[in-house]
Design an enzyme around this catalytic site. Structure first.
Site, short mmCIF file in Angstrom:
data_model
loop_
_atom_site.label_atom_id
_atom_site.label_comp_id
_atom_site.label_asym_id
_atom_site.label_seq_id
_atom_site.Cartn_x
_atom_site.Cartn_y
_atom_site.Cartn_z
N THR A 181 0.71 -1.34 0.10
CA THR A 181 -0.19 0.02 0.05
C THR A 181 1.06 1.16 0.02
OG1 THR A 181 -0.23 0.18 2.41
CG2 THR A 181 -1.66 -1.15 1.17
N GLU A 327 -5.99 -3.74 0.18
CA GLU A 327 -6.07 -4.77 1.31
C GLU A 327 -7.51 -5.58 0.93
OE1 GLU A 327 -5.64 -1.70 1.99
OE2 GLU A 327 -4.29 -1.53 3.96
N LYS A 436 -13.06 18.39 11.65
CA LYS A 436 -14.04 18.69 12.93
C LYS A 436 -13.97 19.86 13.16
CE LYS A 436 -15.31 15.78 16.68
NZ LYS A 436 -14.87 14.67 17.58
N TRP A 441 -18.65 17.15 12.90
CA TRP A 441 -17.71 16.42 11.80
C TRP A 441 -18.16 17.12 10.25
CZ3 TRP A 441 -13.56 14.32 13.01
CH2 TRP A 441 -13.50 13.54 13.96
P1 ADP Z 1 -7.44 1.82 -4.35
O1 ADP Z 1 -6.96 3.28 -4.66
O2 ADP Z 1 -7.12 1.05 -5.47
O3 ADP Z 1 -9.12 1.77 -4.00
P2 ADP Z 1 -5.72 1.97 -2.18
O4 ADP Z 1 -5.44 0.93 -1.20
O5 ADP Z 1 -4.57 2.57 -2.81
O6 ADP Z 1 -6.69 1.25 -3.05
O7 ADP Z 1 -6.89 2.94 -1.56
C1 ADP Z 1 -7.79 2.70 -0.74
C2 ADP Z 1 -8.55 3.98 -0.48
O8 ADP Z 1 -8.80 4.88 -1.49
C3 ADP Z 1 -9.85 3.71 0.23
O9 ADP Z 1 -9.78 3.23 1.55
C4 ADP Z 1 -10.66 4.92 0.31
O10 ADP Z 1 -10.22 5.98 1.17
C5 ADP Z 1 -10.15 5.52 -1.25
N1 ADP Z 1 -11.13 5.10 -2.23
C6 ADP Z 1 -11.06 4.06 -2.99
N2 ADP Z 1 -12.23 3.95 -3.74
C7 ADP Z 1 -12.85 5.05 -3.41
C8 ADP Z 1 -14.10 5.68 -3.85
N3 ADP Z 1 -14.69 5.20 -4.95
N4 ADP Z 1 -14.75 6.60 -3.26
C9 ADP Z 1 -13.83 7.48 -2.55
N5 ADP Z 1 -12.76 6.87 -1.86
C10 ADP Z 1 -12.07 5.89 -2.57
#
Ligand code: ADP
Length: 540
Positions: A181, A327, A436, A441
């Protein structure tokens, strides 16, 4: 009583063999460095992947050994996706947009024994080559130029190998792939996907009500292959025998649109920034590209703003919004409209499609806050937790993160969300990005999505900045479209029409560009540093 069925392992070897037996005539097309197109059949792909597996065995690869790849989305990268696991190894995609010292850390932490790298990316590996544990580095020539001294030629490696690998007994729980990650906090963390988790994810992702992959599709895979296995799409494409189009190093909107037109792409996947660029180009020159009717785009990685979904609809491009994480292999939710909700007004339907969506098969999802598990009421916010067979149970060789899993086995995503009575999850923030203000929030995501729907805005993000009275207040950081004027007052009024008064940002900063991480996501941490000393004037 036990069932009476065969104990048949779920492995990539089966997906590969299915493709080899059934879809030899389908094509894989790659855009090379000079923009020319490399094309070959899937029969050629399978022959070369088998040779790669055999070559790795000949080089001494043992079962479970990691093999790093530092490559663009290309035919050779696809060969590694399958050739390495067929030899019993674990393909480990390296994110070449990271700093070389991070690449060094990740390749050494994973103990990559061999590394495959594109010649055009070699300058990014070269500075740390001497510090890498990898025994041999093989170079794929995308430019046609000779391989520099000190490195080995990928083609020669394949050429000197037997046609097929010796059979390897694969257990479905053996690791097949690996990805780290981005590591916004602390060191990058490795996730090791098993054969079983990849196969299950491939079956689930391809379903009609998920992202619907069919053998009839021509898939343009823009999301990098180093980024959660391109969201699992190469496995879907190979399993179903879809034609695959890989853009190599050319990710600008014009190159992509050209490729979509030329290769008759009907399904494409990438992060919102890619599609915002495409939308901009389509708006500027509508009708220039003959895109396929029914073209669909799979958008995720960060929120697909409603304005993007509406905008692409106007050009006949249907956005499928999805949410996931490294993950989670990554697919957690998909924003499909249930047939029982189709009768709603257009506005409500767009609002629904901009949500992250319903959980996929084999994804359990819950929102938890101080009061316990939150009701599915579309209002109660809390931390999103997930569980399922393609969700990581721990990180690779790193037990410093145990608090990311609950005692009863749920993974704590770090995202803050609500779930509505129909089961649609809406992400309101990353835990660390929430604002916040005066104890309440504020969702930065909602604000930025709204701002990105403003006709003068090219890109926008909203961050928390310390405030003497309210603790934190939202600051909007905006990239304007060409020719638009910076008018904080107009933006404030625009947002005031949609949000509670205390949500509306008091400050508006105009910048030429928003810093992004390698996956194209806004780097809010950088902006928070940049604007840490922002002085809050009187609201205009
Ligand atoms: P990926 O970018 O492929 O989803 P990452 O592990 O790099 O995988 O990042 C995951 C994070 O990206 C998520 O926990 C979330 O915060 C954000 N994320 C992924 N998809 C979305 C979405 N469709 N809308 C908003 N945030 C997203």
């Amino acid at each position: 009583m036990r069932g009476t069925m065969m104990d048949y392992p779920l492995t990539l070897a089966h997906l590969f063999e299915r493709n080899r037996l059934l879809f030899g005539q389908r094509e894989v097309v790659t855009r090379l460095s000079d923009k020319s197109l490399h094309r070959y059949t899937m029969a050629a792909f399978s022959r070369r992947a088998q040779r790669l597996a055999a070559a790795l065995q000949k080089a001494g690869l043992r079962k479970g050994d990691r093999v790093g790849t530092m490559m663009w989305n290309t035919y050779a990268h696809l060969e590694c996706y399958f050739g390495v696991p067929l030899a019993g190894g674990v393909f480990h995609t390296l994110n070449f947009r990271l700093h070389p010292t991070d690449i060094e850390y990740i390749a050494n932490h994973a103990e990559d024994r061999f590394i495959f790298v594109d010649d055009v990316l070699l300058p990014l590996l070269e500075p740390v080559r001497a510090k890498l544990k990898a025994e041999r580095v093989f170079v794929v020539s995308l430019t046609g130029k000779p391989i520099p001294p000190g490195y080995e030629d990928y083609e020669a490696f394949l050429g000197n190998a037997p046609e097929a690998p010796s059979p390897v007994e694969l257990n479905e729980n053996d690791a097949a792939g690996m990805c780290y990650t981005s590591g916004t906090t602390g060191k990058p963390k490795g996730v090791a996907y098993s054969h079983r988790s990849i196969v299950l994810h491939t079956l689930v992702a391809g379903q009609t009500d998920a992202i619907a992959v069919s053998g009839r599709d021509t898939m343009l895979i823009v999301v990098p292959m180093f980024h959660v296995n391109s969201w699992g799409l190469p496995f879907c494409g190979i399993m179903h025998g879809a034609k695959m189009v890989l853009p190599g190093p050319h990710l600008d909107a014009l190159s992509l649109l050209d490729l979509m037109e030329r290769e008759k792409v009907n399904f494409a996947a990438g992060v919102p920034t890619i599609w915002l660029g495409l939308l901009h180009a389509l708006d500027k020159e509508p009708g220039r590209w003959a895109l396929q009717p029914g073209l669909r785009t799979f958008v995720g990685g960060s929120a697909a703003p409603e304005g993007l979904i509406r905008g692409l609809d106007k050009h006949g491009v249907k956005v499928i919004h999805a949410w996931g994480m490294t993950e989670m292999s990554p697919l957690g939710t998909v924003g499909r409209v249930k047939p029982t909700l189709e009768q709603q007004s257009d506005d409500l339907l767009y609002e629904l499609r901009a949500k992250q969506g319903m959980p996929n098969v084999f994804v359990d999802m819950r929102v938890v806050n101080e009061q316990g598990v939150a009701p599915w009421d579309g209002k109660t916010m809390g931390e999103l937790q997930v569980r399922g067979p393609f969700i990581a149970a721990c990180y690779f060789a790193d037990d410093s993160q145990k608090d990311k899993w609950t005692a009863d086995g749920w993974f704590i995503t770090g995202d803050v969300a609500t779930i509505d009575p129909e089961g649609y999850m809406k992400l309101t923030d990353r835990t660390k990005d929430l604002i916040k203000s005066g104890g309440e929030w504020i969702s930065s995501v909602d604000l930025e999505n709204a701002l990105m729907g403003h006709p003068s805005v090219k890109e926008a993000t909203v961050i928390a900045v310390a405030h003497p009275k309210w603790d934190e207040r939202p600051l909007a950081v905006i990239v304007l479209k060409e020719g638009a004027t910076p008018e904080p007052k107009a933006f404030r009024e625009f947002l005031a029409a949609k949000f509670a008064k205390f949500w509306v940002p008091d400050g508006y900063a105009f910048v030429p560009e928003i810093p992004k991480n390698p996956a194209g996501k806004f780097l809010k941490s950088k902006l928070r540093d940049q604007f840490a000393d922002w002085t809050w004037g009187e609201p205009e």
